[in-house]
Design a protein around this motif. Structure first.
Motif, PDB file in Angstrom:
ATOM      1  N   SER A  72      -4.887 -79.992  52.115  1.00 26.72           N
ATOM      2  CA  SER A  72      -5.067 -80.781  53.329  1.00 26.72           C
ATOM      3  C   SER A  72      -3.970 -81.851  53.406  1.00 26.72           C
ATOM      4  CB  SER A  72      -6.462 -81.399  53.354  1.00 26.72           C
ATOM      5  OG  SER A  72      -6.682 -82.100  54.550  1.00 26.72           O
ATOM      6  N   SER A  73      -4.330 -83.124  53.312  1.00 28.58           N
ATOM      7  CA  SER A  73      -3.354 -84.199  53.427  1.00 28.58           C
ATOM      8  C   SER A  73      -2.855 -84.669  52.078  1.00 28.58           C
ATOM      9  CB  SER A  73      -3.971 -85.385  54.179  1.00 28.58           C
ATOM     10  OG  SER A  73      -5.089 -85.890  53.463  1.00 28.58           O
ATOM     11  N   GLN A  74      -3.177 -83.925  51.020  1.00 34.76           N
ATOM     12  CA  GLN A  74      -2.796 -84.339  49.681  1.00 34.76           C
ATOM     13  C   GLN A  74      -2.046 -83.250  48.933  1.00 34.76           C
ATOM     14  OE1 GLN A  74      -6.541 -85.510  47.809  1.00 34.76           O
ATOM     15  NE2 GLN A  74      -6.064 -87.650  48.249  1.00 34.76           N
ATOM     16  N   MET A  75      -1.326 -83.671  47.894  1.00 36.52           N
ATOM     17  CA  MET A  75      -0.710 -82.758  46.950  1.00 36.52           C
ATOM     18  C   MET A  75      -1.441 -82.941  45.625  1.00 36.52           C
ATOM     19  SD  MET A  75       1.632 -81.839  49.111  1.00 36.52           S
ATOM     20  CE  MET A  75       2.826 -80.874  48.206  1.00 36.52           C
ATOM     21  N   ARG A  76      -1.990 -81.838  45.084  1.00 37.41           N
ATOM     22  CA  ARG A  76      -2.745 -81.902  43.836  1.00 37.41           C
ATOM     23  C   ARG A  76      -1.897 -81.318  42.710  1.00 37.41           C
ATOM     24  NH1 ARG A  76      -8.232 -81.580  44.182  1.00 37.41           N
ATOM     25  NH2 ARG A  76      -8.136 -82.142  41.963  1.00 37.41           N
ATOM     26  N   PRO A  77      -1.314 -82.162  41.849  1.00 36.69           N
ATOM     27  CA  PRO A  77      -0.447 -81.638  40.782  1.00 36.69           C
ATOM     28  C   PRO A  77      -1.236 -80.807  39.768  1.00 36.69           C
ATOM     29  CG  PRO A  77      -0.110 -84.006  41.122  1.00 36.69           C
ATOM     30  CD  PRO A  77      -1.342 -83.636  41.875  1.00 36.69           C
ATOM     31  N   PHE A  78      -0.548 -79.815  39.194  1.00 38.39           N
ATOM     32  CA  PHE A  78      -1.136 -79.052  38.102  1.00 38.39           C
ATOM     33  C   PHE A  78      -1.269 -79.941  36.878  1.00 38.39           C
ATOM     34  CE2 PHE A  78       1.172 -75.376  40.205  1.00 38.39           C
ATOM     35  CZ  PHE A  78       0.017 -74.820  40.756  1.00 38.39           C
ATOM     36  N   ALA A  79      -2.379 -79.812  36.181  1.00 35.01           N
ATOM     37  CA  ALA A  79      -2.525 -80.489  34.897  1.00 35.01           C
ATOM     38  C   ALA A  79      -1.589 -79.826  33.883  1.00 35.01           C
ATOM     39  CB  ALA A  79      -3.970 -80.405  34.417  1.00 35.01           C
ATOM     40  N   GLY A  80      -1.118 -80.605  32.928  1.00 37.17           N
ATOM     41  CA  GLY A  80      -0.279 -80.046  31.874  1.00 37.17           C
ATOM     42  C   GLY A  80       1.168 -79.865  32.257  1.00 37.17           C
TER      43      GLY A  80
END
Length: 306
Positions: free
Chosen positions: A19-27
């Motif tokens: 949506s309005s965000q970027m969710r970085p991958f963990a690790g």
């Protein structure tokens, strides 16, 4: 699912567009790492708290090991051939198999980046393409937009050697804005597997080209199978569709019109490519610093052309 690589607060990360965000991958995983896992496994990866999209700078979605750029649109071949070497029509050999050339994976740019054309180039052009990204086990993981920038005056001269484009192409290519997994676009596939996506190109907000991706001569699955024939394709490799017809690049229009109308790209021009179901990719044209002159050829003792 949409995957992106982005810069935020001086740090480069990769993750999911939410949506309005970027969710970085963990690790600290990269998009190419996620592609190597396949869509199902990538969708189950742990994600960190989101970063507002308005605060990030999108980069090229991934750094591939190789880029094979095909030429799968008949109309493009006919128009550009007339523009580049003055001959009309489509070579008979084009219909035998989906031809491609290798281009430079090290000069990829992302959305909104300036594109440094060779200073000596005057016939500056864009190319509107869709690129498939190869997943594990010779599958197609997803799709993104590809702009195969072209210095047509350099390309015209060097292709007389019959080895394909060289410095007329490898100075820059753009990918973006993100990588859309194949399942998101499956609803656009026709009965033969071609994706009916509307593709448009504009220069400084003025539309100059529009075509359907389904006008390709071969499906992406066929391009992938041909690329892998007697060779090796790995997860994260990029396969360009080739330039769409009906104004997918300026050279096609030059060949059709007999003049350089619309005019070649100039410093400051902004090219925007939009593909249904994927998004838009914009870049501004600039000039690179002048290159050093090439040393003169030293003729051998046995003259080939006396």
């Amino acid at each position: 699912m949409r995957l992106a690589t982005f810069s935020h607060a001086g740090r480069v990360s990769a993750g999911v567009v939410d949506s309005s965000q970027m969710r970085p991958f963990a690790g600290g995983l990269s998009v190419r790492d996620a592609v190597g896992l396949g869509v199902a496994a990538a969708s189950a990866l742990d994600l960190l708290p989101g970063v507002p999209r308005k605060e990030v700078q999108l980069l090229a979605p991934l750094q591939p090991a190789s880029i094979r750029d095909f030429v799968a649109f008949e109309e493009h071949v006919a128009g550009v051939r007339r523009s580049i070497d003055g001959r009309g029509g489509v070579p008979d050999a084009w219909y035998d198999a989906p031809a491609f050339y290798f281009t430079n994976p090290h000069t990829l740019l992302g959305p909104d980046a300036d594109v440094p054309f060779p200073a000596a180039a005057v016939a500056r052009d864009f190319e509107l393409e869709v690129a498939a990204v190869v997943g594990p086990d010779a599958t197609i993981f997803g799709y993104t937009i590809f702009n195969d920038w072209s210095a047509r005056d350099l390309q015209s001269r060097e292709m007389r050697v019959n080895l394909g484009p060289v410095k007329g192409k490898d100075f820059a290519g753009s990918l973006g804005p993100w990588l859309v997994t194949a399942d998101e676009l499956s609803g656009f596939a026709d009965a033969d597997g071609f994706l009916e996506l509307e593709c448009t190109a504009s220069v400084n907000g003025v539309e100059v080209g529009r075509d359907l991706l389904s006008h390709m001569g071969w499906t992406f699955e066929t391009l992938l199978a041909y690329a892998a024939r007697d060779s090796r394709v790995v997860a994260g490799d990029v396969l360009g569709s080739g330039t769409v017809g009906n104004g997918g690049c300026l050279a096609e229009l030059w060949g059709r019109n007999g003049t350089q109308e619309p005019p070649p790209l100039r410093d400051g021009d902004v090219v925007t490519l939009t593909v249904q179901g994927i998004g838009s990719l914009s870049n501004r044209v600039v000039s690179a610093p002048p290159a050093a002159p090439i040393p003169a050829f030293r003729r051998s003792l046995g003259k080939v052309n006396p």
